[in-house]
Scaffold this motif. Structure first.
Motif, short mmCIF file in Angstrom:
data_model
loop_
_atom_site.label_atom_id
_atom_site.label_comp_id
_atom_site.label_asym_id
_atom_site.label_seq_id
_atom_site.Cartn_x
_atom_site.Cartn_y
_atom_site.Cartn_z
N LEU A 47 69.47 19.89 29.04
CA LEU A 47 70.05 21.23 29.23
C LEU A 47 68.93 22.25 29.11
O LEU A 47 68.22 22.28 28.10
CB LEU A 47 71.10 21.53 28.15
CG LEU A 47 72.28 20.56 28.01
CD1 LEU A 47 73.23 21.05 26.92
CD2 LEU A 47 73.02 20.42 29.33
N LYS A 55 89.74 25.87 31.79
CA LYS A 55 88.87 26.56 32.71
C LYS A 55 89.50 26.52 34.09
O LYS A 55 89.73 25.45 34.63
CB LYS A 55 87.51 25.86 32.75
CG LYS A 55 86.39 26.85 32.58
CD LYS A 55 85.05 26.18 32.52
CE LYS A 55 84.12 27.13 31.80
NZ LYS A 55 82.86 26.54 31.44
N GLU A 75 82.94 23.35 22.64
CA GLU A 75 83.32 22.26 23.54
C GLU A 75 83.02 20.95 22.84
O GLU A 75 82.03 20.83 22.12
CB GLU A 75 82.55 22.35 24.86
CG GLU A 75 82.98 23.55 25.69
CD GLU A 75 82.32 23.59 27.08
OE1 GLU A 75 82.07 22.52 27.67
OE2 GLU A 75 82.06 24.70 27.55
N1 LIG Z 1 76.71 16.54 25.92
C1 LIG Z 1 77.30 16.91 27.06
N2 LIG Z 1 77.88 15.99 27.87
C2 LIG Z 1 78.44 16.35 29.05
N3 LIG Z 1 78.51 17.63 29.50
C3 LIG Z 1 77.99 18.60 28.73
C4 LIG Z 1 77.35 18.29 27.48
N4 LIG Z 1 76.93 19.46 26.93
C5 LIG Z 1 77.27 20.43 27.79
N5 LIG Z 1 77.91 19.93 28.88
C6 LIG Z 1 78.41 20.67 30.04
O1 LIG Z 1 77.30 21.35 30.62
C7 LIG Z 1 77.70 22.61 31.14
C8 LIG Z 1 76.83 23.71 30.55
O2 LIG Z 1 76.52 24.66 31.51
P1 LIG Z 1 76.94 26.20 31.44
O3 LIG Z 1 77.58 26.55 30.15
O4 LIG Z 1 75.75 26.99 31.88
O5 LIG Z 1 77.97 26.25 32.62
P2 LIG Z 1 79.53 26.19 32.69
O6 LIG Z 1 80.14 26.02 31.34
O7 LIG Z 1 79.87 25.22 33.77
O8 LIG Z 1 79.89 27.56 33.23
P3 LIG Z 1 79.91 28.89 32.43
O9 LIG Z 1 78.82 29.66 33.05
O10 LIG Z 1 81.28 29.42 32.68
O11 LIG Z 1 79.64 28.62 30.96
C9 LIG Z 1 79.15 22.77 30.80
O12 LIG Z 1 79.94 22.41 31.93
C10 LIG Z 1 79.39 21.76 29.67
O13 LIG Z 1 80.71 21.30 29.62
#
Ligand SMILES: Nc1ncnc2c1ncn2[C@@H]1O[C@H](COP(=O)(O)OP(=O)(O)OP(=O)(O)O)[C@@H](O)[C@H]1O
Ligand SMILES: [Mg+2]
Length: 302
Positions: free
Chosen positions: A38, A162, A216
């Protein structure tokens, strides 16, 4: 710091020439098999749109604050962090250390539970809107006569889903139970409230109110629930300066206030094309993110 000495914001990541497998509004996600990398960029969103300007170092604040909370809450629930040190990342990423240092996290990949686990200690945002309309928050009846931003009698677990638009929709706990299972929701509720209580108490000791926050969770192949994503950052939380707290209206947002004020001042219609921000709004917003980090952790961003 004069604007000329602040590094340019990182708006998108490429690692060894490769684009991220997925882009959120703020984070770039690289798929490494059973692990994910990430990368928190310096993108900033407001009213569900990514703006035309980034906030230098914002991604470092988000990553290092999440790391701070993951470490301190691991007695409550295990989490996805493997490492935030580039030296521990796969060999082919070592050459990208300049981009990755301080703003990335190698994590265990999970199946994310498809509900957002929100804890609210104060009446604000969509909670306040629902309360005004129906006297409830996520279906839970509350005493009459509460004011906007007022502290709730006790913190509430208010799950959300969401929508495809990226907008969150509040749901009742019963609905959350239908979506992911009643037993799982009961466990997520307990974890969410325990994490919120821990964070709110820590923040209170630093002069900051943690009004609400979103967690989350993900499931490992073993079935274990772990905490994922980002934790109690200004992007996933409402933080208010305690010394300016005055229920009866909206509170100044710790981080995005200057951005919101600016967007109101130019009367942006909240539709594309998205505006860019003037340098002074960028600089003051950056200071706010850095200040939040400093107050909450007692450290400087690295
Ligand atoms: N350990 C993990 N395993 C799987 N997915 C993960 C993990 N940690 C984070 N994520 C996912 O990665 C993403 C993080 O990206 P980000 O928060 O920028 O985007 P988003 O949540 O899709 O959109 P938003 O901009 O609305 O927050 C999320 O969709 C989250 O659910
Ligand atoms: Mg997110």
């Amino acid at each position: 710091m004069p604007a000329s000495l602040i590094a340019a914001p990182l708006l998108q990541t490429r690692l060894n020439g490769t684009a991220p497998h997925r882009q959120g509004k703020v984070r770039d996600i690289f798929d490494l098999g059973d692990r994910l990398l990430l990368v928190a960029t310096d993108r900033i969103s407001a009213f569900d749109f990514v703006l035309g300007s980034g906030i230098p170092d914002k991604g470092k604040v988000l990553t290092q604050l999440s790391a701070f909370w993951f470490e301190r809450t691991s007695h409550i629930v295990a989490n996805h962090v493997i490492s935030t040190k580039v030296a521990d990342y796969p060999a082919d990423l070592q050459g990208e250390a300049a981009v990755l240092t301080g703003r990335s996290m190698l994590v265990r990949r999970t199946s994310p539970v498809p509900i957002e686990c929100v804890a609210r200690g104060y009446l604000s945002g969509s909670g306040w809107k629902e309360y005004m309309a129906s006297g409830t928050v996520c279906g839970t009846p509350l005493p009459p006569g509460l004011r906007e931003s007022e502290r709730l009698p006790e913190p509430l677990f208010t799950p959300a889903t969401k929508a495809d638009s990226g907008h969150d929709i509040n749901i009742s706990e019963a609905e959350a139970g239908r979506l992911v299972g009643v037993d799982l929701v009961a466990r997520l509720r307990a974890l969410t409230l325990a994490l919120y209580e821990f964070g709110a108490r820590h923040a209170a000791g630093r002069g900051i109110i943690l009004a609400d926050t979103k967690f989350e969770f993900g499931l490992l192949p073993s079935g274990e629930i772990i905490l994922i994503d980002e934790v109690m950052t200004p992007d996933s939380s409402r933080y208010w300066p305690a010394d300016r707290y005055a229920p009866g209206g909206p509170q100044p947002s710790f981080d995005k206030q200057y951005v919101r004020d600016y967007l109101e001042s130019i009367r942006w219609n909240k539709q594309p094309p998205v505006p860019s921000l003037p340098d002074d709004v960028v600089a003051r917003t950056r200071d706010k993110y850095l200040e939040a980090f400093r107050l909450l952790t007692g450290k400087e961003v690295e």
